[in-house]
Motif scaffolding. Structure first.
Motif, PDB file in Angstrom:
ATOM      1  N   GLY A 132       0.806  -1.212   0.000  1.00  0.00           N
ATOM      2  CA  GLY A 132       0.000   0.000   0.000  1.00  0.00           C
ATOM      3  C   GLY A 132       0.840   1.263   0.000  1.00  0.00           C
ATOM      4  N   THR A 190      -9.665 -10.999   4.712  1.00  0.00           N
ATOM      5  CA  THR A 190     -10.916 -11.488   5.277  1.00  0.00           C
ATOM      6  C   THR A 190     -10.969 -13.008   5.388  1.00  0.00           C
ATOM      7  OG1 THR A 190     -11.956 -11.463   3.096  1.00  0.00           O
ATOM      8  CG2 THR A 190     -12.168  -9.478   4.428  1.00  0.00           C
ATOM      9  N   TYR A 222     -15.827   4.691   7.316  1.00  0.00           N
ATOM     10  CA  TYR A 222     -14.402   4.351   7.449  1.00  0.00           C
ATOM     11  C   TYR A 222     -13.927   4.625   8.871  1.00  0.00           C
ATOM     12  CZ  TYR A 222      -9.359   5.003   7.341  1.00  0.00           C
ATOM     13  OH  TYR A 222      -8.017   4.944   7.637  1.00  0.00           O
ATOM     14  N   LYS A 230     -11.959   4.218   2.155  1.00  0.00           N
ATOM     15  CA  LYS A 230     -13.023   4.850   1.359  1.00  0.00           C
ATOM     16  C   LYS A 230     -14.082   5.336   2.337  1.00  0.00           C
ATOM     17  CE  LYS A 230     -12.243   2.279  -2.922  1.00  0.00           C
ATOM     18  NZ  LYS A 230     -12.836   1.452  -3.987  1.00  0.00           N
ATOM     19  N   LEU A 286      -9.032  -0.681   4.086  1.00  0.00           N
ATOM     20  CA  LEU A 286      -9.756  -0.079   2.972  1.00  0.00           C
ATOM     21  C   LEU A 286     -10.039   1.369   3.349  1.00  0.00           C
ATOM     22  CD1 LEU A 286     -11.259  -0.298   0.256  1.00  0.00           C
ATOM     23  CD2 LEU A 286     -13.280  -1.031   1.543  1.00  0.00           C
ATOM     24  N   ASP A 326      -5.570 -13.375   2.036  1.00  0.00           N
ATOM     25  CA  ASP A 326      -6.531 -12.283   1.963  1.00  0.00           C
ATOM     26  C   ASP A 326      -6.905 -11.856   3.375  1.00  0.00           C
ATOM     27  OD1 ASP A 326      -9.624 -11.343   1.759  1.00  0.00           O
ATOM     28  OD2 ASP A 326      -8.554 -10.913  -0.099  1.00  0.00           O
ATOM     29  N   LEU A 379     -20.568   1.659   1.000  1.00  0.00           N
ATOM     30  CA  LEU A 379     -19.484   0.685   1.156  1.00  0.00           C
ATOM     31  C   LEU A 379     -19.307   0.253   2.606  1.00  0.00           C
ATOM     32  CD1 LEU A 379     -16.794   2.268  -1.204  1.00  0.00           C
ATOM     33  CD2 LEU A 379     -18.337   0.367  -1.700  1.00  0.00           C
ATOM     34  N   GLU A 409     -18.475  -3.476   3.191  1.00  0.00           N
ATOM     35  CA  GLU A 409     -17.129  -3.806   2.714  1.00  0.00           C
ATOM     36  C   GLU A 409     -16.066  -3.211   3.638  1.00  0.00           C
ATOM     37  OE1 GLU A 409     -14.382  -3.335  -1.337  1.00  0.00           O
ATOM     38  OE2 GLU A 409     -16.453  -2.586  -1.292  1.00  0.00           O
ATOM     39  N   LEU A 410     -16.291  -2.000   4.117  1.00  0.00           N
ATOM     40  CA  LEU A 410     -15.345  -1.360   5.030  1.00  0.00           C
ATOM     41  C   LEU A 410     -15.225  -2.146   6.330  1.00  0.00           C
ATOM     42  CD1 LEU A 410     -16.348   2.324   4.347  1.00  0.00           C
ATOM     43  CD2 LEU A 410     -14.002   1.466   4.251  1.00  0.00           C
ATOM     44  N   THR A 444     -13.399  -5.535   5.687  1.00  0.00           N
ATOM     45  CA  THR A 444     -11.950  -5.395   5.499  1.00  0.00           C
ATOM     46  C   THR A 444     -11.264  -4.892   6.760  1.00  0.00           C
ATOM     47  OG1 THR A 444     -12.264  -4.927   3.147  1.00  0.00           O
ATOM     48  CG2 THR A 444     -10.155  -4.287   4.121  1.00  0.00           C
ATOM     49  N   ASN A 445     -11.788  -3.830   7.342  1.00  0.00           N
ATOM     50  CA  ASN A 445     -11.078  -3.156   8.428  1.00  0.00           C
ATOM     51  C   ASN A 445     -11.293  -3.791   9.795  1.00  0.00           C
ATOM     52  OD1 ASN A 445     -10.229  -1.402   6.453  1.00  0.00           O
ATOM     53  ND2 ASN A 445     -11.675   0.207   6.968  1.00  0.00           N
TER      54      ASN A 445
END
Length: 220
Positions: free
Chosen positions: A10, A57, A148, A86, A84, A55, A91, A94-95, A98-99
């Protein structure tokens, strides 16, 4: 030291990985595709990198029993930087996956391979709508400006709950604006895409013959 690292490809993680390698450390890096590691690091740097294809997750980040057995007790530090970044409400799932889930799986792997220290890179903005921050955990039921921030606050709680099993530290960087000497930044997220758009806008005006000292933009 032998350091396990997430987020090593990253924006911030990639620069830190190069610095750690330059200082003589070896890195075991989580990567969804080894090709990304090959593209980002030089041949010489890759001599100091081991890759775990996995990955965030996945269960224990995708580490299998062979990896766990061969690395148990051999990692000095777990450096969790992947996230992530965003801010869109749509989202949210998804946030959090991931987080928050990603952080919990990183903690799971750290415990499975008996890593003594766990460094979690969070964000200064887990303070949410507050205007004054402190070196303390924030209540996740408070108001946040976006999902986020909220997801990162939950991730901090997960890390802190593991403090009896791991020596945990939480780091909260604010806005990162690139190299302190050159200004170089290779991210397209958050403010960087906006600054790039302003640069392109300026060039277009110059090509059209506009002569100006400054332009004031009104924005929401």
């Amino acid at each position: 030291m032998y350091i396990f690292m997430t987020g090593g490809t990253g924006f911030l993680g990639g620069r830190l990985a190069k610095e750690l390698i330059e200082r003589g450390h070896r890195i075991c890096m989580l990567a969804r595709t080894p090709e990304k590691v090959n593209a980002q690091f030089t041949v010489e740097e890759r001599k100091s990198i081991d890759v775990l294809p996995g990955d965030l997750t996945a269960h224990a980040l995708g580490a299998n029993e062979q990896f766990i057995d061969s690395h148990k007790g051999k990692i000095d530090l777990f450096l969790h930087m992947a996230a992530l970044v965003k801010f869109d409400e749509e989202l949210r799932d998804e946030l959090f996956e991931t987080n928050v889930t990603g952080t919990k799986e990183a903690l799971r792997l750290a415990k499975l391979i008996d890593v003594p220290r766990f460094f979690h890179v969070s964000t200064a903005y887990t303070l949410g709508a507050k205007e004054v921050g402190g070196e303390t955990l924030y209540d996740v039921s408070q108001s946040f400006l976006n999902p986020y921030e909220e997801s990162k606050a939950h991730a901090e709680q997960a890390v802190w709950q593991s403090r009896d099993e791991l020596d945990v530290s939480i780091f909260r960087p604010a806005i990162i604006v690139g190299d302190s000497k050159t200004g170089e930044a290779d991210s397209k997220f958050t403010m960087y895409g906006y600054m790039r758009a302003l640069e392109l806008f300026k060039r277009k005006l110059e090509r059209r013959g506009h002569d100006f000292e400054s332009i004031r933009l009104i924005g929401s």
